[in-house]
Scaffold this active site. Structure first.
Site, mmCIF file in Angstrom:
data_model
loop_
_atom_site.group_PDB
_atom_site.id
_atom_site.type_symbol
_atom_site.label_atom_id
_atom_site.label_comp_id
_atom_site.label_asym_id
_atom_site.label_seq_id
_atom_site.Cartn_x
_atom_site.Cartn_y
_atom_site.Cartn_z
ATOM 1 N N LYS A 7 0.866 -1.160 0.111
ATOM 2 C CA LYS A 7 0.037 -0.074 -0.082
ATOM 3 C C LYS A 7 0.828 1.151 0.095
ATOM 4 O O LYS A 7 1.333 1.515 1.111
ATOM 5 C CB LYS A 7 -0.825 -0.144 1.159
ATOM 6 C CG LYS A 7 -1.762 1.065 1.113
ATOM 7 C CD LYS A 7 -2.863 0.672 2.317
ATOM 8 C CE LYS A 7 -4.062 1.989 2.206
ATOM 9 N NZ LYS A 7 -3.705 3.218 2.407
ATOM 10 N N CYS A 60 31.106 26.784 20.161
ATOM 11 C CA CYS A 60 31.133 25.296 19.606
ATOM 12 C C CYS A 60 31.013 24.571 20.914
ATOM 13 O O CYS A 60 31.868 24.578 21.796
ATOM 14 C CB CYS A 60 32.081 25.145 18.670
ATOM 15 S SG CYS A 60 32.296 23.332 18.470
HETATM 16 S S1 IVH Z 1 -6.857 -0.130 -4.244
HETATM 17 C C1 IVH Z 1 -11.355 0.220 -4.503
HETATM 18 N N1 IVH Z 1 -4.275 -0.527 -4.112
HETATM 19 O O1 IVH Z 1 -5.009 3.666 -0.495
HETATM 20 C C2 IVH Z 1 -9.964 0.172 -4.176
HETATM 21 N N2 IVH Z 1 -5.000 1.239 -3.174
HETATM 22 O O2 IVH Z 1 -6.999 3.739 1.633
HETATM 23 C C3 IVH Z 1 -9.187 1.361 -4.599
HETATM 24 N N3 IVH Z 1 -3.292 2.737 -2.243
HETATM 25 O O3 IVH Z 1 -7.262 5.654 -2.284
HETATM 26 C C4 IVH Z 1 -7.590 1.186 -4.064
HETATM 27 N N4 IVH Z 1 -1.615 1.623 -2.668
HETATM 28 O O4 IVH Z 1 -4.726 5.657 -2.948
HETATM 29 C C5 IVH Z 1 -5.208 0.240 -3.700
HETATM 30 N N5 IVH Z 1 -2.000 -1.301 -3.907
HETATM 31 C C6 IVH Z 1 -2.993 -0.568 -3.681
HETATM 32 C C7 IVH Z 1 -2.710 0.860 -3.088
HETATM 33 C C8 IVH Z 1 -4.005 1.757 -3.000
HETATM 34 C C9 IVH Z 1 -2.092 2.673 -2.093
HETATM 35 C C10 IVH Z 1 -4.057 3.804 -1.679
HETATM 36 C C11 IVH Z 1 -5.047 4.661 -2.492
HETATM 37 C C12 IVH Z 1 -6.411 4.513 -2.083
HETATM 38 C C13 IVH Z 1 -6.011 4.137 -0.745
HETATM 39 C C14 IVH Z 1 -7.290 3.662 0.151
#
Ligand code: IVH
Length: 675
Positions: A122, A414
């Site tokens: 993520k 210093c």
């Molecule tokens: S999927 C409907 N995959 O996390 C599903 N989100 O908390 C949409 N994000 O708005 C998101 N890495 O900005 C997805 N591998 C990943 C992600 C990811 C970061 C962020 C994204 C999203 C937020 C949700």
């Protein structure tokens, strides 16, 4: 409708298309695949050719032209984008129980034994949607509230890993690609270091830096920031892209998108658990900041069945990693003197666990940052630690401030050596002027003194210098010249042979040149070029040591900051003492004839250096030429006056010969510069 291309020669139209294709191809090799096929100059040549063509025939410019990445005119405000398919958020889980529940719910709803998931990092950045019409990027927007975001098309165009035109084939007429724009940890550090130097506010974390960079009204600012786009899915599409999410990602990759290397297909809850453990272990070493991992049901038909709640899909979940930020109490602020003399305010913290590591020290960067953040001893502060990056105090919590908390000031002396601590005009950092006299700076100063471009003492490396300083055998560089064989042989990993060898190279360094000596002193702001310039302007050391700031500013390229730094250095009694001791130890250099750059034979002449010279590094030779009023360029042309050719000179030498440019060997070069 008239065909606008009619007035343009067909050849130009075709060449422009070919160039766009080539540049987009190489861009993808470089920014997405990390496997460039051509050299940077070659790439620049293609780009310049396309720019020239487009300048001549502006109607050739297409929205997917790579020349359009550089940044359009600044906007007054952002327009809106309406997401036809909402950009939803994800539900979070924080532990294994959460994961077991998630998996159980899915298995029950689908009536299966085990589920195939795709596990993804993520990424902690800014979520964006890219809209492609017939394979061409037509719009890019932020997530906003999920339904309406901001139109940042111009900015997203500048991100190199965003394809302006899709590669390959088979993409639907309308395709929305979704993903995260991030900044690499390394790039974030560089960006912040630059901002610090320029006295600008630093970004709290890579996410803020990415978001701040994308929400610039001037796309040129965005273009200058090292942003990367990773895709994690699609939005609206006029045709289905496959039956599985993993298949969709594979196709997106073929069309030119970056899919994170750590995305992995896993089976069942065990697969998710193993993935989480692996990412947890690898987290610090990942080039990007992540705040969790995401598990997604791979089968798209199953996703349909599972559907959504009002805010998030039921087929995916974010499993959070331990936070990289924590709050704790700031016990005090310690001024810490680094190897270069910069005094950094360091936070002394009540120890706190941040992402699995106990943190008790964090950087506050410089005095301006301390004041800007209004951090005071006794405050409760937010601390952040990301990987191997130095932990940092991000902000204080105003509601927790104890009564009577006093603002912190930089000490005027210093804390290590008692020398004056000054701040040069225009610099964000404070510095101890102790130089070689300050123990904190001694190791750095000695290594610099001995370095190849300075006194060139072969064999005096990091480990050795640390030992010499720690055993108090060496306080100042002058002590190097008093080292005995017995003293050296008492050091770790030092035999008779290496001791003798080191003594010989120390001895050899006694014979040096004034530019090298000046550079070796490690005066702040004085690099090789300035050192060479000072040497040729003043001719001898005593004249330079007694020069006023006004006299110093008269030297080419020496501005008021550099002048003040030089004057300050020579005013310090201990610096004068070290210089006297070095001379006494036999360090000497040939007298330099004073040359006024304007009168010199080199004034206004253009040089190209090629091959390896025996007695000069490239930088040194360049410094000499420039000190005498000449100029050094990278490539040979008819305008070149001299090519200085050393050992194994190659194509530049050949070109000089073809063009009839005068070629100098090392001896002839020395004669010309009067050495
Ligand atoms: S999927 C409907 N995959 O996390 C599903 N989100 O908390 C949409 N994000 O708005 C998101 N890495 O900005 C997805 N591998 C990943 C992600 C990811 C970061 C962020 C994204 C999203 C937020 C949700």
């Amino acid at each position: 409708m008239t065909d606008i291309s009619e007035s343009i020669p067909q050849q130009a139209v075709e060449r422009a298309a070919e160039l766009r294709r080539l540049i987009n191809y190489h861009n993808h090799r470089y920014y997405v695949l990390d496997a460039p096929e051509i050299a940077d100059v070659e790439y620049d040549r293609l780009m310049n050719e396309l720019k020239a063509l487009e300048a001549e025939h502006p109607t050739l410019i297409t929205p997917d032209s790579p020349t359009q990445r550089v940044g359009a005119a600044p906007a007054k405000e952002f327009g809106e984008v309406h997401h036809g398919l909402a950009m939803l958020s994800l539900d979070n889980i924080f532990n294994e129980d959460g994961l077991l529940d998630f998996d159980r719910r899915i298995r029950e709803r689908l009536g299966v034994e085990a589920v195939d998931y795709v596990a993804e990092p993520k990424l902690d950045g800014l979520s964006v949607n890219l809209r492609y019409q017939d394979g061409v990027l037509v719009q890019g927007g932020t997530r906003g509230d999920g339904r309406v975001g901001e139109d940042i098309t111009g900015n997203l165009r500048t991100v190199r890993s965003v394809p302006l035109r899709l590669q390959g084939e088979g993409w639907p007429e309308l395709l929305e690609v979704r993903g995260e724009v991030v900044i690499r940890k390394r790039d974030f550090e560089t960006l912040n270091a630059r901002r610090l130097e320029e006295g600008e506010r630093v970004f709290a974390n890579p996410r803020n830096a990415a978001a701040g960079s994308l929400r610039q009204l001037d796309p040129k600012v965005t273009a200058s920031r090292p942003l990367t786009f990773f895709t994690f899915g699609v939005g609206e599409a006029s045709a289905p892209l496959g039956e599985r999410h993993s298949e969709v990602l594979a196709r997106l990759k073929e069309w030119g998108f970056l899919v994170n290397d750590h995305v992995q297909e896993v089976r069942g809850v065990e697969g998710c658990q193993a993935y989480y453990q692996r990412i947890l272990e690898e987290r610090d070493g990942l080039p990007f900041d992540i705040d969790g991992v995401v598990y997604k049901v791979d089968d798209l038909a199953a996703r349909e069945e599972l559907g959504f709640t009002s805010r998030a899909p039921r087929w995916a979940i974010a499993h959070k990693l331990p936070a990289v930020e924590a709050t704790t109490v700031l016990r005090g602020i310690i001024p810490s003197v680094g190897r270069t003399g910069v005094v950094t305010p360091v936070a002394d913290l009540e120890p706190v666990a941040v992402a699995g590591v106990i943190v008790s020290r964090a950087t506050l960067h410089n005095l301006d940052e301390v004041h800007r953040k209004d951090v005071r001893p006794g405050d409760t502060v937010l601390v952040r630690r990301a990987g191997d990056v130095i932990p940092e105090v991000i902000q204080m919590l105003p509601e927790k401030r104890p009564e009577g908390a006093q603002a912190w000031e930089m000490p005027t002396e210093c804390p290590v050596c008692g020398s004056e601590v000054i701040r040069l005009d225009g610099e964000a950092a404070h510095r101890c002027v102790g130089g070689l006299f300050c123990p904190a700076q001694r190791i750095g100063a000695l290594l610099h003194f001995a370095s190849r471009k300075a006194m060139d003492i072969e064999g005096l490396g990091d480990k050795l210098v640390v030992q010499l300083v720690e055993r108090e055998l060496v306080h100042s560089p002058a002590d190097l010249y008093r080292l005995t064989r017995e003293q050296l042989m008492g050091l770790e990993r030092m035999g008779e042979k290496s001791a003798d060898k080191l003594l010989r190279s120390i001895d050899r360094s006694r014979e040096t040149t004034l530019p090298r000596f000046l550079y070796a002193l490690g005066i702040s702001q004085v690099g090789q070029v300035t050192a060479a310039q000072l040497a040729s302007e003043f001719g001898d050391l005593d004249a330079l040591m007694n020069a006023t700031e006004e006299e110093l500013v008269a030297v080419p390229d020496v501005g008021p900051i550099v002048a003040s730094s030089i004057a300050h250095f020579f005013q310090q009694p201990h610096n004068r003492e070290v210089i006297a001791a070095l001379r006494e130890a036999g360090v000497h250099w040939p007298a330099i004839e004073r040359v006024q750059a304007a009168d010199s034979a080199l004034a206004g002449k253009t040089f190209v250096l090629t091959g390896t010279l025996e007695r000069y590094t490239r930088d040194e030779a360049k410094a000499r030429i420039e000190a005498l009023g000449g100029k050094v360029t990278g490539s040979v042309s008819k305008k070149t006056d001299y090519v200085v050719a050393g050992e194994s000179a190659g194509s530049k030498l050949a070109k000089a010969e073809t063009l009839g440019v005068e070629v100098l060997n090392e001896e002839a070069f020395e004669a010309l510069i009067g050495e």
